[in-house]
Design an enzyme around this catalytic site. Structure first.
Site, short mmCIF file in Angstrom:
data_model
loop_
_atom_site.label_atom_id
_atom_site.label_comp_id
_atom_site.label_asym_id
_atom_site.label_seq_id
_atom_site.Cartn_x
_atom_site.Cartn_y
_atom_site.Cartn_z
N TRP A 56 3.07 6.40 -16.46
CA TRP A 56 1.78 7.11 -16.52
C TRP A 56 0.72 6.07 -16.66
CZ3 TRP A 56 1.18 11.93 -15.52
CH2 TRP A 56 -0.10 12.60 -15.91
N CYS A 89 0.31 3.26 -22.06
CA CYS A 89 -0.91 3.54 -22.22
C CYS A 89 -1.54 5.06 -22.36
CB CYS A 89 -2.05 2.84 -20.93
SG CYS A 89 -3.72 3.19 -21.03
N ASP A 106 -9.36 15.90 -23.57
CA ASP A 106 -9.83 16.98 -24.12
C ASP A 106 -8.94 17.87 -24.99
OD1 ASP A 106 -12.37 16.32 -22.99
OD2 ASP A 106 -11.97 17.10 -20.94
N HIS A 129 -3.19 16.96 -26.87
CA HIS A 129 -1.96 15.98 -26.61
C HIS A 129 -2.00 14.69 -26.78
CE1 HIS A 129 1.41 15.29 -23.73
NE2 HIS A 129 0.67 14.47 -23.06
N ARG A 161 -8.54 -4.55 -22.19
CA ARG A 161 -7.38 -5.11 -22.77
C ARG A 161 -6.10 -5.64 -21.99
NH1 ARG A 161 -10.32 -1.89 -25.62
NH2 ARG A 161 -10.61 -1.85 -27.97
#
Length: 160
Positions: A26, A84, A89, A92, A131
């Site tokens: 992901w 990551c 919104d 989760h 990063r």
């Protein structure tokens, strides 16, 4: 990848180190470069490619299970978990971050092999990109250096 100079050398370390890198698929455009930076750094420190295990799991929550299985295999001296999680919104984000953080903390408390936390928990995609070799450094490189330092720490204690 930007140049990264370690702040301190990695003492008490021989080349017989095996490190696993387990990467969440992901947000792969972020986790891929992080995992690649970690592997490149391990090679830079003299760890041969055949002593670097690379594994993928679907998402950040699965990192803890994968790390646990890699520890149980007894094939590795350290495990780096790479993920990551970008805030959205819904809550989760909070649940995923809490799950992976608590999981890695539990593994580090209960197991004899260090699990290095290279999971970005950021507010937006740009913070994550920053990063991966940008203005905020390269967290994959830092994770690899941390893994080597923790292996050295453990071996130093074992030699006392």
């Amino acid at each position: 990848m930007s140049q990264h100079i370690p702040q301190t050398p990695v003492p008490y370390l021989s080349k017989d180190v095996n490190v696993a890198i387990v990467r969440a698929e992901w947000n792969g455009h972020i986790t891929g470069p992080l995992a690649d930076g970690a592997a490149e750094t391990l090679r830079k420190y003299g760890i041969p490619e055949n002593q670097i295990g690379r594994y993928d799991v679907p998402g950040a929550v699965e990192l803890t299970f994968a790390a646990s299985q890699l520890i149980e295999s007894e094939l590795y001296d350290a495990v780096i978990v790479v993920g990551c999680v970008i805030k959205g919104d819904t809550p989760h984000f909070d649940y995923v971050c809490q799950s992976v953080t608590q999981g890695v903390t539990a593994l580090n408390a209960d197991c004899d092999i260090p699990v290095i936390f290279c999971v970005l928990t950021v507010l937006d995609e740009q913070q994550a990109l920053d990063r991966c070799g940008g203005p905020a450094g390269h967290k994959g490189v830092e994770a690899a250096e941390t893994a080597l330092k923790m292996v050295a720490f453990k071996r130093r204690l074992e030699s006392l």
